[in-house]
Write a protein that holds these residues in place. Structure first.
Motif, PDB file in Angstrom:
ATOM      1  N   ASN A  73       0.828  -1.069  -0.006  1.00  0.00           N
ATOM      2  CA  ASN A  73      -0.081   0.008   0.162  1.00  0.00           C
ATOM      3  C   ASN A  73       1.021   1.163   0.110  1.00  0.00           C
ATOM      4  N   VAL A  74       1.047   2.021  -0.916  1.00  0.00           N
ATOM      5  CA  VAL A  74       1.706   3.052  -1.292  1.00  0.00           C
ATOM      6  C   VAL A  74       1.648   4.246  -0.157  1.00  0.00           C
ATOM      7  N   ALA A  75       0.416   4.160   0.716  1.00  0.00           N
ATOM      8  CA  ALA A  75       0.173   5.046   1.673  1.00  0.00           C
ATOM      9  C   ALA A  75       0.800   4.588   3.047  1.00  0.00           C
ATOM     10  N   ASN A  76       1.543   3.511   2.983  1.00  0.00           N
ATOM     11  CA  ASN A  76       2.060   2.776   3.988  1.00  0.00           C
ATOM     12  C   ASN A  76       3.624   2.691   3.862  1.00  0.00           C
ATOM     13  N   PHE A  77       4.502   3.605   4.620  1.00  0.00           N
ATOM     14  CA  PHE A  77       6.064   3.723   4.262  1.00  0.00           C
ATOM     15  C   PHE A  77       6.688   2.557   4.512  1.00  0.00           C
ATOM     16  N   ASP A  78       6.221   1.754   5.569  1.00  0.00           N
ATOM     17  CA  ASP A  78       6.834   0.622   6.150  1.00  0.00           C
ATOM     18  C   ASP A  78       6.623  -0.709   4.860  1.00  0.00           C
ATOM     19  N   GLU A  79       5.688  -0.602   4.253  1.00  0.00           N
ATOM     20  CA  GLU A  79       5.456  -1.417   2.908  1.00  0.00           C
ATOM     21  C   GLU A  79       6.178  -1.175   1.997  1.00  0.00           C
ATOM     22  N   VAL A  80       6.258   0.298   1.563  1.00  0.00           N
ATOM     23  CA  VAL A  80       6.948   0.483   0.641  1.00  0.00           C
ATOM     24  C   VAL A  80       8.404   0.214   0.706  1.00  0.00           C
ATOM     25  N   GLN A  81       9.013   0.491   1.758  1.00  0.00           N
ATOM     26  CA  GLN A  81      10.312   0.450   2.002  1.00  0.00           C
ATOM     27  C   GLN A  81      10.649  -1.391   1.955  1.00  0.00           C
ATOM     28  N   VAL A  94      17.654   0.694  -8.537  1.00  0.00           N
ATOM     29  CA  VAL A  94      16.339   1.136  -8.805  1.00  0.00           C
ATOM     30  C   VAL A  94      16.594   2.431  -9.680  1.00  0.00           C
ATOM     31  N   ASP A  95      16.325   2.288 -11.057  1.00  0.00           N
ATOM     32  CA  ASP A  95      16.607   3.234 -11.854  1.00  0.00           C
ATOM     33  C   ASP A  95      15.367   4.068 -12.054  1.00  0.00           C
ATOM     34  N   ILE A  96      14.160   3.339 -12.358  1.00  0.00           N
ATOM     35  CA  ILE A  96      13.054   4.272 -12.509  1.00  0.00           C
ATOM     36  C   ILE A  96      11.982   4.069 -11.554  1.00  0.00           C
ATOM     37  N   LEU A  97      11.047   5.072 -10.922  1.00  0.00           N
ATOM     38  CA  LEU A  97      10.082   5.010 -10.393  1.00  0.00           C
ATOM     39  C   LEU A  97       8.932   5.853 -11.146  1.00  0.00           C
ATOM     40  N   ILE A  98       7.937   4.997 -11.213  1.00  0.00           N
ATOM     41  CA  ILE A  98       6.534   5.375 -11.937  1.00  0.00           C
ATOM     42  C   ILE A  98       5.638   5.839 -11.004  1.00  0.00           C
ATOM     43  N   ASN A  99       5.476   6.785 -10.218  1.00  0.00           N
ATOM     44  CA  ASN A  99       4.513   7.186  -9.055  1.00  0.00           C
ATOM     45  C   ASN A  99       3.026   6.957  -9.829  1.00  0.00           C
ATOM     46  N   ASN A 100       2.334   5.912  -9.990  1.00  0.00           N
ATOM     47  CA  ASN A 100       0.855   6.003 -10.550  1.00  0.00           C
ATOM     48  C   ASN A 100      -0.201   5.629  -9.959  1.00  0.00           C
ATOM     49  N   MET A 126       0.983  11.184  -0.358  1.00  0.00           N
ATOM     50  CA  MET A 126       1.966  10.455   0.216  1.00  0.00           C
ATOM     51  C   MET A 126       2.462   9.329   0.040  1.00  0.00           C
ATOM     52  N   GLY A 127       1.584   8.646  -1.075  1.00  0.00           N
ATOM     53  CA  GLY A 127       2.094   7.501  -1.973  1.00  0.00           C
ATOM     54  C   GLY A 127       3.213   7.918  -2.623  1.00  0.00           C
ATOM     55  N   SER A 128       3.134   9.072  -3.406  1.00  0.00           N
ATOM     56  CA  SER A 128       4.438   9.454  -4.230  1.00  0.00           C
ATOM     57  C   SER A 128       5.188   9.837  -3.252  1.00  0.00           C
ATOM     58  N   VAL A 129       5.293  10.521  -2.131  1.00  0.00           N
ATOM     59  CA  VAL A 129       6.345  10.764  -1.135  1.00  0.00           C
ATOM     60  C   VAL A 129       6.964   9.464  -0.659  1.00  0.00           C
ATOM     61  N   ASN A 130       6.369   8.639  -0.291  1.00  0.00           N
ATOM     62  CA  ASN A 130       6.612   7.384   0.541  1.00  0.00           C
ATOM     63  C   ASN A 130       7.531   6.580  -0.610  1.00  0.00           C
ATOM     64  N   CYS A 131       7.275   6.435  -1.533  1.00  0.00           N
ATOM     65  CA  CYS A 131       8.065   5.714  -2.914  1.00  0.00           C
ATOM     66  C   CYS A 131       9.232   6.361  -3.336  1.00  0.00           C
ATOM     67  N   THR A 132       8.790   7.792  -3.283  1.00  0.00           N
ATOM     68  CA  THR A 132      10.223   8.570  -3.843  1.00  0.00           C
ATOM     69  C   THR A 132      11.238   8.583  -2.882  1.00  0.00           C
TER      70      THR A 132
END
Length: 308
Positions: A73-81, A94-100, A126-132
């Protein structure tokens, strides 16, 4: 020159359906190893399932590519990590991140609950923030990174019933504008895609024949130009149904009103000069606005000194 992503690793969020699915498949076809992220929820963000993302992985593998799925869940930073850690463990970069990834909770502002407003902000912003954030130091150490934010005409221009979505989609542009400045020395480029496509997010909003014309693949063709080695930086690309355009924020040159004469009446009297577009510019940082106003003040002071 043919755009290739051979040897690169891409993370695509919300890649189980629609635009994300199209993005993931296109990146894989051009050689990228792809992390297919999807929570597997409904359009409003409810529920979860790995079926859609796993199907995309299987399609990529069937074409001879490499892919893994992750249900963060992109809104959960622990899961994104965890997703990024698994990516690094498997491929080492990781070369590319597409925040979609995104959801809709459309209602007029009068009828919208604050919970629906917050949830849309959490997923999109926050999904875009967390993934970035999760890939930022990796990209800095690599001295290479390409990040694509997903914005919308609803944010840039407004759309009835989408105050939450519109606010979120403008917020990611603010995020992009600052990260462009901070990532420049490490060859990290951040751009934004403003799509119009027929997906499950929009299928109820447009007739079926129009939805077919707005195929996700047309948007993906534009997206690929925003994340390759020769990608621009701080670019907003609008795409849909074969149409492509750019969007920019411009600021007029404006006017200067000396301290003794500053009043709302004086501002109104100078409205034509304030809004004149002949010398407008796209500023590259917030500081440039302050510099412009300081230069106007200094020019006025110099003119007063000369005249006296």
């Amino acid at each position: 020159m043919t755009i290739s992503f051979a040897g690169q690793v891409a993370i695509v969020t919300g890649a189980g359906n629609g635009l994300g699915r199209s993005h993931a498949l296109a990146l894989a076809k051009r050689g990228a190893k792809v992390v297919v992220n999807d929570l597997g929820g409904a359009r409003d963000g409810s529920g979860a399932s790995s079926a859609a993302s796993q199907e995309v992985v299987e399609l990529i593998q069937a074409m001879g590519g490499e892919a893994i799925s992750h249900g963060a869940n992109v809104a959960n930073f622990d899961e994104v990590q965890d997703m990024v850690q698994q990516t690094m463990a498997k491929w080492g970069r990781v070369d590319i991140l597409i925040n979609n990834a995104g959801i809709l909770r459309d209602k007029s502002f009068s009828k919208m609950t604050l919970d629906d407003f917050k949830l849309v902000m959490d997923v999109h912003v926050m999904g875009s923030v967390n993934c970035t954030k999760a890939v930022w130091e990796i990209m800095k150490q690599q001295n290479y990174g390409r990040i694509v934010m997903t914005t919308s005409s609803s944010g840039m221009y407004g759309n009835f019933g989408q105050s939450n979505y519109g606010a979120a989609k403008m917020a990611v542009l603010g995020l992009m504008n600052t990260l462009v400045l901070e990532g420049a020395k490490n060859n990290i480029h951040i751009n934004a895609l403003a799509p119009t496509a027929g997906t499950r997010m929009t299928e109820d909003l447009m007739p079926e024949e129009i939805v077919k014309a707005f195929a996700p693949e047309a948007v993906t063709a534009g997206m690929l130009t925003l994340c390759d080695e020769a990608a621009p930086n701080r670019f907003i690309l609008c795409a849909g149904a074969g149409g492509y355009s750019s969007a920019s924020i411009f600021e007029t040159d404006g006017c200067f009103i000396p301290t003794a004469k500053q009043s709302p009446e004086a501002v109104r009297d100078n409205w034509n000069q304030i809004t004149a577009q002949d010398n407008q510019k796209a500023l590259v940082s917030g500081a440039q606005q302050g510099e412009k106003f300081i230069m106007k003040a200094m020019a006025f002071m110099k003119s007063q000194t000369v005249s006296s």
